[in-house]
Design a protein around this motif. Sequence first.
Motif, PDB file in Angstrom:
ATOM      1  N   THR A 172      41.067  51.885  40.640  1.00 32.19           N
ATOM      2  CA  THR A 172      42.448  51.561  40.273  1.00 32.19           C
ATOM      3  C   THR A 172      43.274  51.277  41.525  1.00 32.19           C
ATOM      4  OG1 THR A 172      43.064  53.894  40.318  1.00 32.19           O
ATOM      5  CG2 THR A 172      42.410  52.985  38.178  1.00 32.19           C
ATOM      6  N   LEU A 173      44.403  50.668  41.290  1.00 29.06           N
ATOM      7  CA  LEU A 173      45.362  50.408  42.371  1.00 29.06           C
ATOM      8  C   LEU A 173      46.427  51.489  42.298  1.00 29.06           C
ATOM      9  CD1 LEU A 173      46.508  48.568  44.600  1.00 29.06           C
ATOM     10  CD2 LEU A 173      47.742  47.369  42.795  1.00 29.06           C
ATOM     11  N   THR A 174      46.615  52.210  43.399  1.00 30.96           N
ATOM     12  CA  THR A 174      47.677  53.204  43.459  1.00 30.96           C
ATOM     13  C   THR A 174      48.775  52.692  44.364  1.00 30.96           C
ATOM     14  OG1 THR A 174      46.613  54.382  45.282  1.00 30.96           O
ATOM     15  CG2 THR A 174      46.075  55.128  43.077  1.00 30.96           C
ATOM     16  N   ARG A 175      49.993  52.944  43.987  1.00 36.08           N
ATOM     17  CA  ARG A 175      51.143  52.469  44.788  1.00 36.08           C
ATOM     18  C   ARG A 175      51.945  53.622  45.291  1.00 36.08           C
ATOM     19  NH1 ARG A 175      52.084  46.790  44.390  1.00 36.08           N
ATOM     20  NH2 ARG A 175      50.676  45.972  42.881  1.00 36.08           N
ATOM     21  N   ILE A 210      40.190  41.348  43.134  1.00 37.34           N
ATOM     22  CA  ILE A 210      39.810  42.502  43.954  1.00 37.34           C
ATOM     23  C   ILE A 210      39.147  43.591  43.114  1.00 37.34           C
ATOM     24  CG2 ILE A 210      40.644  44.303  45.516  1.00 37.34           C
ATOM     25  CD1 ILE A 210      42.869  42.334  46.367  1.00 37.34           C
ATOM     26  N   LEU A 211      39.849  44.110  42.107  1.00 36.53           N
ATOM     27  CA  LEU A 211      39.305  45.230  41.339  1.00 36.53           C
ATOM     28  C   LEU A 211      38.088  44.844  40.497  1.00 36.53           C
ATOM     29  CD1 LEU A 211      42.571  47.055  40.205  1.00 36.53           C
ATOM     30  CD2 LEU A 211      40.959  47.738  41.999  1.00 36.53           C
ATOM     31  N   GLY A 212      38.116  43.668  39.883  1.00 41.27           N
ATOM     32  CA  GLY A 212      36.975  43.227  39.062  1.00 41.27           C
ATOM     33  C   GLY A 212      35.692  43.091  39.876  1.00 41.27           C
ATOM     34  N   PRO A 244      50.323  37.637  38.443  1.00 46.06           N
ATOM     35  CA  PRO A 244      50.419  39.064  38.132  1.00 46.06           C
ATOM     36  C   PRO A 244      49.061  39.761  37.972  1.00 46.06           C
ATOM     37  CG  PRO A 244      51.060  37.734  36.243  1.00 46.06           C
ATOM     38  CD  PRO A 244      50.888  36.792  37.396  1.00 46.06           C
ATOM     39  N   HIS A 245      48.016  39.004  37.722  1.00 45.73           N
ATOM     40  CA  HIS A 245      46.701  39.616  37.514  1.00 45.73           C
ATOM     41  C   HIS A 245      45.757  39.383  38.693  1.00 45.73           C
ATOM     42  CE1 HIS A 245      47.930  40.530  33.477  1.00 45.73           C
ATOM     43  NE2 HIS A 245      48.321  39.275  33.343  1.00 45.73           N
TER      44      HIS A 245
END
Length: 137
Positions: A134-137, A98-100, A91-92
């Motif tokens: 951030t991740l946008t969906r 990717i984001l880190g 889940p992380h």
Amino acid sequence: MALIGGAAAVALSGAVIAGSALAKTPARSDGAAQARTLASPGTIACPDVASRLPAVPASARAEVDRNLALLQTQIQEANKRLQTSVGQGGPHFVDNAILGPLKDKRASTIDRIAIAIGRTTTKPTGLAPLAACTLTR
């Protein structure tokens, strides 16, 4: 003898027909895997750095432009990684893989921009929060 040969020919013909029919049958697929490939993993959204910069001195313009372009490349690479890693990790995964790392790369690039500007005029401050995406969906 002709009867046995004929029966073998019929059996062989049946195997060929069945084989070609099976060749056109799609492989058994997991419905969840198919749903994962159809669902979009989203996209990476990052704050705009260029609009938050003070006036860029002419002597720093080329370096700042190169680093602004690098920020865009980093976002494109992160989006590509997001697309190619659907279903991987837990889940992380997106946060950790990717984001880190993207935040770390962006922080370094933004710092190089500030340093380039600071060589000629006052170094801009308060740009660090622009590194996080951030991740946008």
